[in-house]
Design a protein around this motif. Structure first.
Motif, PDB file in Angstrom:
ATOM      1  N   GLY A 247       0.820  -1.220   0.000  1.00  0.00           N
ATOM      2  CA  GLY A 247       0.000   0.000   0.000  1.00  0.00           C
ATOM      3  C   GLY A 247       0.845   1.256   0.000  1.00  0.00           C
ATOM      4  O   GLY A 247       0.327   2.347   0.266  1.00  0.00           O
ATOM      5  N   ASP A 248       2.151   1.118  -0.294  1.00  0.00           N
ATOM      6  CA  ASP A 248       3.088   2.249  -0.317  1.00  0.00           C
ATOM      7  C   ASP A 248       3.142   2.971   1.025  1.00  0.00           C
ATOM      8  O   ASP A 248       3.295   4.201   1.092  1.00  0.00           O
ATOM      9  CB  ASP A 248       2.741   3.238  -1.441  1.00  0.00           C
ATOM     10  CG  ASP A 248       3.193   2.725  -2.806  1.00  0.00           C
ATOM     11  OD1 ASP A 248       4.030   1.801  -2.846  1.00  0.00           O
ATOM     12  OD2 ASP A 248       2.701   3.235  -3.825  1.00  0.00           O
ATOM     13  N   ARG A 249       3.025   2.206   2.101  1.00  0.00           N
ATOM     14  CA  ARG A 249       3.237   2.747   3.441  1.00  0.00           C
ATOM     15  C   ARG A 249       4.630   2.356   3.905  1.00  0.00           C
ATOM     16  O   ARG A 249       5.120   1.254   3.611  1.00  0.00           O
ATOM     17  CB  ARG A 249       2.191   2.228   4.425  1.00  0.00           C
ATOM     18  CG  ARG A 249       0.783   2.738   4.164  1.00  0.00           C
ATOM     19  CD  ARG A 249      -0.175   2.221   5.227  1.00  0.00           C
ATOM     20  NE  ARG A 249      -0.267   0.759   5.177  1.00  0.00           N
ATOM     21  CZ  ARG A 249      -1.135   0.092   4.435  1.00  0.00           C
ATOM     22  NH1 ARG A 249      -1.999   0.746   3.672  1.00  0.00           N
ATOM     23  NH2 ARG A 249      -1.164  -1.227   4.458  1.00  0.00           N
ATOM     24  N   ILE A 250       5.268   3.245   4.635  1.00  0.00           N
ATOM     25  CA  ILE A 250       6.618   2.984   5.142  1.00  0.00           C
ATOM     26  C   ILE A 250       6.532   1.994   6.296  1.00  0.00           C
ATOM     27  O   ILE A 250       5.858   2.256   7.302  1.00  0.00           O
ATOM     28  CB  ILE A 250       7.289   4.285   5.607  1.00  0.00           C
ATOM     29  CG1 ILE A 250       7.413   5.267   4.441  1.00  0.00           C
ATOM     30  CG2 ILE A 250       8.675   3.992   6.200  1.00  0.00           C
ATOM     31  CD1 ILE A 250       7.920   6.633   4.835  1.00  0.00           C
ATOM     32  N   THR A 251       7.200   0.847   6.141  1.00  0.00           N
ATOM     33  CA  THR A 251       7.197  -0.155   7.210  1.00  0.00           C
ATOM     34  C   THR A 251       8.537  -0.252   7.920  1.00  0.00           C
ATOM     35  O   THR A 251       8.620  -0.825   9.004  1.00  0.00           O
ATOM     36  CB  THR A 251       6.839  -1.544   6.652  1.00  0.00           C
ATOM     37  OG1 THR A 251       7.817  -1.915   5.660  1.00  0.00           O
ATOM     38  CG2 THR A 251       5.469  -1.530   6.011  1.00  0.00           C
ATOM     39  N   LEU A 263      14.600  13.802   7.586  1.00  0.00           N
ATOM     40  CA  LEU A 263      13.728  13.537   8.733  1.00  0.00           C
ATOM     41  C   LEU A 263      14.489  13.718  10.041  1.00  0.00           C
ATOM     42  O   LEU A 263      15.686  13.450  10.113  1.00  0.00           O
ATOM     43  CB  LEU A 263      13.181  12.108   8.654  1.00  0.00           C
ATOM     44  CG  LEU A 263      12.370  11.759   7.401  1.00  0.00           C
ATOM     45  CD1 LEU A 263      12.022  10.280   7.404  1.00  0.00           C
ATOM     46  CD2 LEU A 263      11.100  12.607   7.326  1.00  0.00           C
ATOM     47  N   GLU A 264      13.791  14.150  11.059  1.00  0.00           N
ATOM     48  CA  GLU A 264      14.386  14.256  12.382  1.00  0.00           C
ATOM     49  C   GLU A 264      14.556  12.857  12.979  1.00  0.00           C
ATOM     50  O   GLU A 264      13.787  11.943  12.654  1.00  0.00           O
ATOM     51  CB  GLU A 264      13.508  15.103  13.311  1.00  0.00           C
ATOM     52  CG  GLU A 264      13.344  16.549  12.869  1.00  0.00           C
ATOM     53  CD  GLU A 264      14.665  17.299  12.881  1.00  0.00           C
ATOM     54  OE1 GLU A 264      15.530  16.949  13.717  1.00  0.00           O
ATOM     55  OE2 GLU A 264      14.839  18.211  12.052  1.00  0.00           O
ATOM     56  N   PRO A 265      15.575  12.671  13.857  1.00  0.00           N
ATOM     57  CA  PRO A 265      15.823  11.335  14.434  1.00  0.00           C
ATOM     58  C   PRO A 265      14.607  10.740  15.141  1.00  0.00           C
ATOM     59  O   PRO A 265      14.399   9.532  15.121  1.00  0.00           O
ATOM     60  CB  PRO A 265      16.974  11.588  15.409  1.00  0.00           C
ATOM     61  CG  PRO A 265      17.674  12.798  14.865  1.00  0.00           C
ATOM     62  CD  PRO A 265      16.590  13.650  14.274  1.00  0.00           C
ATOM     63  N   ASP A 266      13.804  11.584  15.782  1.00  0.00           N
ATOM     64  CA  ASP A 266      12.638  11.088  16.526  1.00  0.00           C
ATOM     65  C   ASP A 266      11.329  11.247  15.766  1.00  0.00           C
ATOM     66  O   ASP A 266      10.251  11.039  16.318  1.00  0.00           O
ATOM     67  CB  ASP A 266      12.532  11.801  17.881  1.00  0.00           C
ATOM     68  CG  ASP A 266      12.432  13.318  17.725  1.00  0.00           C
ATOM     69  OD1 ASP A 266      12.661  13.812  16.611  1.00  0.00           O
ATOM     70  OD2 ASP A 266      12.142  13.997  18.731  1.00  0.00           O
ATOM     71  N   GLU A 267      11.411  11.620  14.482  1.00  0.00           N
ATOM     72  CA  GLU A 267      10.192  11.813  13.695  1.00  0.00           C
ATOM     73  C   GLU A 267       9.631  10.460  13.269  1.00  0.00           C
ATOM     74  O   GLU A 267      10.321   9.652  12.650  1.00  0.00           O
ATOM     75  CB  GLU A 267      10.501  12.675  12.468  1.00  0.00           C
ATOM     76  CG  GLU A 267       9.261  13.055  11.664  1.00  0.00           C
ATOM     77  CD  GLU A 267       9.595  14.018  10.541  1.00  0.00           C
ATOM     78  OE1 GLU A 267       8.698  14.289   9.716  1.00  0.00           O
ATOM     79  OE2 GLU A 267      10.744  14.501  10.492  1.00  0.00           O
ATOM     80  N   THR A 268       8.385  10.213  13.602  1.00  0.00           N
ATOM     81  CA  THR A 268       7.744   8.930  13.305  1.00  0.00           C
ATOM     82  C   THR A 268       7.136   8.950  11.907  1.00  0.00           C
ATOM     83  O   THR A 268       6.263   9.759  11.605  1.00  0.00           O
ATOM     84  CB  THR A 268       6.643   8.617  14.333  1.00  0.00           C
ATOM     85  OG1 THR A 268       7.221   8.590  15.629  1.00  0.00           O
ATOM     86  CG2 THR A 268       6.007   7.269  14.034  1.00  0.00           C
ATOM     87  N   VAL A 269       7.636   8.049  11.035  1.00  0.00           N
ATOM     88  CA  VAL A 269       7.075   7.938   9.689  1.00  0.00           C
ATOM     89  C   VAL A 269       6.654   6.511   9.378  1.00  0.00           C
ATOM     90  O   VAL A 269       5.953   6.280   8.387  1.00  0.00           O
ATOM     91  CB  VAL A 269       8.085   8.413   8.623  1.00  0.00           C
ATOM     92  CG1 VAL A 269       8.337   9.893   8.743  1.00  0.00           C
ATOM     93  CG2 VAL A 269       9.384   7.636   8.714  1.00  0.00           C
ATOM     94  N   VAL A 270       7.057   5.551  10.222  1.00  0.00           N
ATOM     95  CA  VAL A 270       6.660   4.168   9.996  1.00  0.00           C
ATOM     96  C   VAL A 270       5.147   4.052  10.131  1.00  0.00           C
ATOM     97  O   VAL A 270       4.555   4.505  11.108  1.00  0.00           O
ATOM     98  CB  VAL A 270       7.366   3.223  10.989  1.00  0.00           C
ATOM     99  CG1 VAL A 270       6.816   1.805  10.846  1.00  0.00           C
ATOM    100  CG2 VAL A 270       8.867   3.241  10.762  1.00  0.00           C
ATOM    101  N   LEU A 272       3.154   5.456   7.910  1.00  0.00           N
ATOM    102  CA  LEU A 272       2.585   6.563   7.127  1.00  0.00           C
ATOM    103  C   LEU A 272       2.816   6.324   5.634  1.00  0.00           C
ATOM    104  O   LEU A 272       3.705   5.564   5.247  1.00  0.00           O
ATOM    105  CB  LEU A 272       3.235   7.887   7.547  1.00  0.00           C
ATOM    106  CG  LEU A 272       3.037   8.320   8.999  1.00  0.00           C
ATOM    107  CD1 LEU A 272       3.751   9.644   9.248  1.00  0.00           C
ATOM    108  CD2 LEU A 272       1.559   8.434   9.344  1.00  0.00           C
ATOM    109  N   PRO A 273       2.024   6.968   4.775  1.00  0.00           N
ATOM    110  CA  PRO A 273       2.247   6.850   3.322  1.00  0.00           C
ATOM    111  C   PRO A 273       3.633   7.366   2.950  1.00  0.00           C
ATOM    112  O   PRO A 273       4.211   8.203   3.645  1.00  0.00           O
ATOM    113  CB  PRO A 273       1.137   7.718   2.728  1.00  0.00           C
ATOM    114  CG  PRO A 273       0.095   7.803   3.791  1.00  0.00           C
ATOM    115  CD  PRO A 273       0.829   7.773   5.095  1.00  0.00           C
ATOM    116  N   ALA A 274       4.141   6.890   1.816  1.00  0.00           N
ATOM    117  CA  ALA A 274       5.492   7.272   1.392  1.00  0.00           C
ATOM    118  C   ALA A 274       5.621   8.767   1.180  1.00  0.00           C
ATOM    119  O   ALA A 274       6.683   9.345   1.438  1.00  0.00           O
ATOM    120  CB  ALA A 274       5.857   6.520   0.110  1.00  0.00           C
TER     121      ALA A 274
END
Length: 548
Positions: A247-251, A263-270, A272-274
């Motif tokens: 689904g083009d989500r970052i895993t 991205l910041e070291p503590d930024e949560t992207v897992v 979320l969409p690409a």
């Protein structure tokens, strides 16, 4: 406890201690320290059990029971720490993580040591000849709490080891299975002892567990080939790695990819969409996976960098697509090197054309005069000598230009000193040098800077005349060299830096090409303008000014 059982317990304590010492000697290796401390704790536990078996006195038995609490709690914690290291969760095995695991045992220790005053850990410690150790401990209200914590850690360790065993292959899987067997057997024996009051179960189970660990350490090189944790590989590898699902989500994403994508070291992207990384950064996920070398340009730390993007599909065991892996590799320097090679090759082609053309002319002249000397009495030696000198000048300039290198060794250079040294090396006749400004710049003096000025001064004297006035002054971001000659036609100002470009019949056309090459190697920009006196003015900018 029967005498034979007591002897077996003592032998097992010695074997466990010896195995722990072997592991301790290998403590620089991953997992060695924690497994050694686990084995030492098991050995201490066995000795405490042996003490309760051989003594019938109340106080020694009570002390041994207290010591048994400390040893068993320590054993469970250290085994879980080893499990973290072995199963790929080494980020949990930090000093802080270990300290948190020990909070409950440390908090419970004073309760156990002062139990006579309150009876919270065991309500009574009464003589029971039929029970192993001659005394029976009646659990208090806090005993169940502590036991639940210990078995909770045991369950966590067991689950992690099972996951490790399922995901591992070959040697690592067998290691995981052996460790799981050792742990299960040991605690099964202890549970059996608590339920049946048979000390032999605890002794035999503990011994079997220690022997299984012995086999894992020596037979399957447990401390030699602890599997490398995923986090270690992902975060230490010098490429960016991003995993997207179908689904083009970052895993998953490693630290290097975070830096590349801003991205910041503590930024949560897992999860979320690409495109959550931003539209400009998300371009890395739109590359053509079938291209021979797909690249994207990204601005990283205010600098444009070029990244090669390799895309690999992910499949499950049934061959079904479950996502893609993107590997981002910085190829900026490689591309720059390729461009430099192309530029050098183009320069070599130009050299070949210019040298072939320019050397052929004086050779033809010399040949013509030689033929005339054969058929007449006239002297043409001066003309032949001039032709040879011109060929020598061309050869010298071609070699100087071909040997220019982008690798320079900069140092603080006083501009006036370098200028005057260069002036002394050039035949300037009645020309006048002016250096009104005193600045120090960062440059390669010996190999490049003086040669740059030599060619500029030679060019000025040749075009502006032997009585020209040449000025070297400072700019806000560099310096300039100007003369009071006729100047350079605006239409020719871009072309004067091309190899072989000259307006003089006896010129080589390489002097200003050498100047341009030296400036480029320093990272400077050079342009031609008109001086205040109407002559030529060469301006060099992007120069590092050390002192004014």
């Amino acid at each position: 406890m029967a005498p034979l059982t007591e002897v077996a317990t003592f032998v097992l304590a010695l074997v466990t201690t010896a195995t722990g010492r072997t592991a301790w000697r290998q403590r620089p290796k991953p997992g060695a320290r924690s497994i050694a401390l686990f084995l030492f704790s098991i050995a201490a536990w066995e000795l405490a059990l042996l003490t309760t078996a051989v003594t019938t006195a109340y106080d020694p038995s009570l002390v041994a029971e207290t010591f048994s609490f400390l040893a068993s709690a320590s054993a469970v914690v250290w085994f879980l720490v080893f499990t973290f290291e072995f199963a790929g969760y080494e980020h949990l095995a930090t000093r802080r993580g270990v300290g948190l695991l020990f909070v409950e045992p440390i908090a419970m220790a004073p309760v156990v040591l002062t139990n006579r005053l309150h009876g919270l850990y065991w309500s009574s410690f009464e003589r029971a000849p039929e029970y192993f150790g001659h005394f029976r401990m009646v659990p208090g209200p806090l005993f169940g709490l502590h036991l639940s914590y210990m078995y909770g850690l045991f369950v966590i360790a067991s689950v992690l080891l099972v996951i490790r065993a399922v995901r591992s292959r070959s040697l690592h899987r067998r290691q995981s299975v052996l460790i799981s067997v050792a742990l299960v057997v040991t605690w099964a024996g202890n549970a059996g002892t608590i339920l049946t009051a048979r000390a032999a179960l605890q002794v035999v189970a503990t011994g079997i567990g220690a022997l299984v660990l012995f086999v894992a350490i020596f037979g399957f090189r447990l401390l030699e080939v602890v599997p490398t944790a995923r986090a270690t590989v992902m975060d230490r590898i010098d490429v960016g790695i991003v995993v997207l699902d179908d689904g083009d989500r970052i895993t998953d994403i490693n630290d290097h990819a975070r830096e590349i994508l801003g991205l910041e070291p503590d930024e949560t992207v897992v999860g979320l969409p690409a495109d959550a990384v931003g539209d400009d950064r998300a371009a890395v996920f739109d590359v053509d996976a079938t291209a021979d070398e797909a690249t994207v340009e990204l601005s990283v730390d205010d600098e444009t960098r070029i990244y090669r993007v390799d895309v690999s599909p992910l499949s499950d065991r049934l061959g079904r697509s479950i996502g893609r892996v993107f590997i981002l590799q910085d190829v900026t320097e490689r591309r720059r090197h390729q461009r430099e090679l192309r530029r050098q090759n183009e320069r070599l082609d130009q050299f070949a054309e210019v040298v072939a053309h320019d050397l052929r002319n004086p050779l033809n002249v010399a040949d013509g005069y030689v033929e005339r000397m054969r058929t007449s009495d006239e002297e043409y030696l001066d003309e032949i000598s001039d032709a040879h000198e011109r060929m020598e000048a061309i050869i010298d300039d071609v070699l100087a230009l071909a040997r220019q290198d982008t690798d320079i060794d900069t140092e603080p250079v006083a501009l006036e000193s370098a200028v005057r040294d260069a002036w002394e090396s050039v035949e300037t006749a009645d020309a006048i040098l002016r250096v009104p400004d005193r600045i120090t710049i960062s440059a390669d003096r010996g190999r490049l800077l003086e040669q740059l000025f030599e060619n500029l001064f030679r060019n000025a004297v040749e075009h502006a005349g032997t009585d020209a006035t040449i000025t070297v002054g400072a700019l806000d971001e560099g310096f300039y060299v100007a003369d009071d000659g006729p100047g350079i036609d605006p239409e020719r100002r871009e072309a004067v830096f091309e190899p072989g470009e000259t307006s003089r019949a006896d010129g080589t056309g390489f002097g200003l090409a050498i100047v341009d090459s030296i400036a480029d190697a320093h990272g400077w920009d050079v342009r031609v303008t008109e001086s205040d006196a109407g002559g030529a003015r060469f301006e060099f900018t992007g120069v590092e000014i050390v002192d004014r």
